[in-house]
Design an enzyme around this catalytic site. Structure first.
Site, PDB file in Angstrom:
ATOM      1  N   LYS A 151      -4.917 -25.497 -11.903  1.00 30.23           N
ATOM      2  CA  LYS A 151      -4.753 -24.068 -11.369  1.00 30.23           C
ATOM      3  C   LYS A 151      -4.440 -23.156 -12.232  1.00 30.23           C
ATOM      4  O   LYS A 151      -3.770 -23.288 -13.506  1.00 30.23           O
ATOM      5  CB  LYS A 151      -3.382 -24.452 -10.461  1.00 30.23           C
ATOM      6  CG  LYS A 151      -2.880 -23.333  -9.605  1.00 30.23           C
ATOM      7  CD  LYS A 151      -1.532 -23.883  -8.920  1.00 30.23           C
ATOM      8  CE  LYS A 151      -0.964 -22.750  -7.929  1.00 30.23           C
ATOM      9  NZ  LYS A 151       0.247 -23.294  -7.189  1.00 30.23           N
ATOM     10  N   SER A 226      -0.121 -23.369  -2.415  1.00 26.51           N
ATOM     11  CA  SER A 226      -0.828 -22.560  -3.228  1.00 26.51           C
ATOM     12  C   SER A 226      -1.755 -23.037  -4.157  1.00 26.51           C
ATOM     13  O   SER A 226      -2.679 -22.474  -4.780  1.00 26.51           O
ATOM     14  CB  SER A 226       0.036 -21.597  -3.973  1.00 26.51           C
ATOM     15  OG  SER A 226       0.747 -22.372  -4.837  1.00 26.51           O
ATOM     16  N   SER A 250       3.503 -26.292  -2.278  1.00 24.89           N
ATOM     17  CA  SER A 250       2.074 -25.923  -2.801  1.00 24.89           C
ATOM     18  C   SER A 250       1.291 -27.043  -3.492  1.00 24.89           C
ATOM     19  O   SER A 250       0.007 -26.907  -3.932  1.00 24.89           O
ATOM     20  CB  SER A 250       2.312 -24.717  -3.975  1.00 24.89           C
ATOM     21  OG  SER A 250       2.749 -23.489  -3.402  1.00 24.89           O
TER      22      SER A 250
END
Length: 572
Positions: A151, A226, A250
């Site tokens: 990420k 996310s 997330s």
């Protein structure tokens, strides 16, 4: 060069963005997208272009059609299979890395999940690993040659990390994050970085930097957030294993939306230290964690990181090694693990899950009951979460969202509707936020709730808790708002794993006979339409108490083997 361009844009244009023909944030976004596209153009052979308007809803077969047979074979192996072939020398790290670079490039064309690929760095690492293997005839570590995606807000030395906010696009990580260092020493190949939503506080993945990331199983649906770029990339099999972060769901929501296995550890077990808005706020603690196409790599990830003793350098961590002893030892007489007591929370009393989620819970519970010698299933009803969740929102955004809004103002960047939605929750204060006394009051609510919940769990005698990940399978784009099913366990600081069960199909076509209670329950009920969610993975969540990380993963392994999960493979 990209850093100097962004810095120049900010320095020369920020004060005049209102009158500029092209807003500052758009210039920055364009530069980042050009940089991303340039990185993908360096993958060899080149990735062909596609016409988004001509794509089917499910693009897994489209991805396969754009690759060679060998690339498809490699990228659709599990991490365990790949590591075995790499350790035996039957596959080289360069061969595996090239295959995943190619599939990651394809994934970007189909679902928009990549912020950059790292072909030169990755292939240099892979060559070093192959040279080491040829010389020593053994792997360098437990992740020898395995490509791992990351990420974007997890620091990689010399590369941007920005929380998906344009004003931060020029921020450069001075060093590799501790997890990157540990996994690199274990032989992992960092080769791709993935999208995240503006401010990181959304259950979808949309930003003004990179646009919207969609779900590979149904492009009308969200990949989640996310860690949505990770979810979409791994879901389309462009990565075998990735690193996400979780402060409200997330890791778990994107894992669920894309039919993956994801794990949120107990805070203070893995290194954190991320770039984010409202940095330093510790009302709710986030954590990093793994996401994978299969279950086994989650434990390998955790044990490898714990073996490196990250608490020696990161004094915020607790010195708890990964414990290998079994919580469910096998009885030599029967050949079966000790009986597991599983609590079932079918809904949270506020927003009823859609029919496919309820079907998945019923199917899993029925299978467990048919294995009564292994599982004892009990209903666990605790539906008094409103005050606690209001306190959680108030702790997540104790400044009323001022930090995010101030960052957006620097470049004139518009606020995303789902970012704005986070700031108008009942428990979120108006800017400039809480007084110190008010903040203490919300922390006291959190502590009281943790104690009460622990007592109820103890009284029920649970090993683990089975529950939904969300009231939807994967939301229609722009509609995913409700997060109590995951955020509850961030508030409690309980470890939780997500796993696939089935997929939405004709079994879910019947009329849903449910009368909603109002508010978000009504809004969620109105979104139900079986045709809109066709083909989406259906996943559930398994939870254990604080610092029982090993237990929840072992329990999931026992359940998976006993029940032959998943019942339906969404990739087929």
């Amino acid at each position: 060069m990209r850093v100097s361009i962004i810095s120049l844009v900010l320095a020369l244009d920020c004060m005049a963005y209102a009158s500029a023909e092209v807003p500052v944030w758009q210039k920055i976004a364009l530069e980042r997208q050009q940089y991303r596209d340039a990185s993908i153009s360096r993958i060899s052979p080149r990735i062909p272009n596609v016409q988004p308007a001509n794509l089917p809803l499910n693009v897994l077969n489209t991805a396969r059609s754009m690759l060679t047979r060998q690339e498809v074979k490699i990228t659709e192996m599990s991490s365990t299979e790949l590591l075995g072939l790499l350790a035996s020398g039957k596959l080289t790290a360069v061969e595996v890395t090239n295959a995943f670079l190619r599939r990651a490039g394809v994934a970007q064309k189909l679902v928009n999940c990549i912020t950059e690929v790292l072909p030169e760095r990755a292939l240099a690492t892979a060559k070093y690993l192959d040279d080491y293997y040829r010389k020593h005839r053994k792997p360098i570590g437990p992740f020898h040659g395995l490509p791992i995606s990351v990420k974007e807000h997890i620091g990689v030395k010399g590369l941007t990390y920005n929380a998906a906010i344009c004003s931060k696009a020029g921020d450069i990580s001075p060093d590799d994050h501790d997890l990157i260092k540990i996994l690199g020493a274990a032989g992992a190949v960092i080769y791709a970085r993935t999208t995240e939503p503006q401010s990181l506080m959304q259950f979808e993945t949309h930003s003004n930097l990179y646009g919207t990331t969609v779900n590979p199983f149904n492009r009308n649906l969200t990949c989640g957030g996310s860690s949505g770029g990770e979810g979409a990339l791994i879901g389309i099999r462009g990565s075998p294993l990735g690193i996400g972060s979780d402060i409200g769901g997330s890791i778990r929501v994107p894992s669920a939306n894309n039919g993956l296995y994801g794990f949120k550890p107990t805070p203070k077990r893995l290194p954190s230290g991320l770039i984010a808005v409202a940095g330093g706020s510790d009302g709710i603690e986030g954590t990093l964690g793994p996401m994978s196409t299969t279950l086994e790599p989650l434990s390998l990830f955790m044990s490898t990181v714990m073996a490196a003793k990250p608490w020696v350098n990161d004094l915020s961590l607790l010195p708890i090694p990964w414990r290998e002893e079994s919580h469910f030892p096998v009885d030599p007489a029967t050949g079966k693990p000790r009986k597991m007591r599983v609590g079932v929370m079918r809904w949270d009393g506020m927003v009823m899950p859609h029919p496919p989620v309820t079907r998945a819970i019923n199917e899993v519970v029925d299978k467990m009951k048919s294995h009564g010698d292994q599982f004892e299933v009990v209903e666990f009803k605790d539906e008094n979460y409103e005050e606690a969740m209001d306190a959680m929102w108030g702790l997540l955004f104790a400044d009323g969202g001022d930090d995010v809004r101030n960052e957006l103002k620097k470049t004139g960047e518009p606020i995303s509707p789902l970012t704005e939605y986070s700031f108008i929750q009942p428990g979120t204060p108006k800017p400039p936020g809480w007084t110190l006394q008010q903040l203490w009051e919300r922390k006291a609510v959190k502590s009281k709730f943790q104690s009460q919940y622990s007592a109820k769990w103890q009284a029920a005698g649970l090993d683990v808790l089975l529950c939904p990940v969300a009231p939807v399978v994967a939301g229609r784009l722009g509609t995913t708002k409700y997060g109590t099913y995951t955020a509850l366990f961030n508030l409690l600081e309980y470890p939780a794993a997500v796993f696939p069960v089935s997929k939405v199909d004709e079994r879910d076509n019947g009329v849903w006979k449910y009368t909603p209670k109002g508010g978000m329950d009504t809004e969620n009920a109105m979104l139900w339409d079986a045709n809109a969610y066709k083909g989406a993975p259906i996943s559930l969540q398994l939870v254990a108490r604080r610092f029982e990380d090993e237990k929840v993963l072992e329990a999931l392994s026992v359940i998976q083997k006993a029940l032959a999960l998943p019942f339906d493979d969404p990739t087929k």
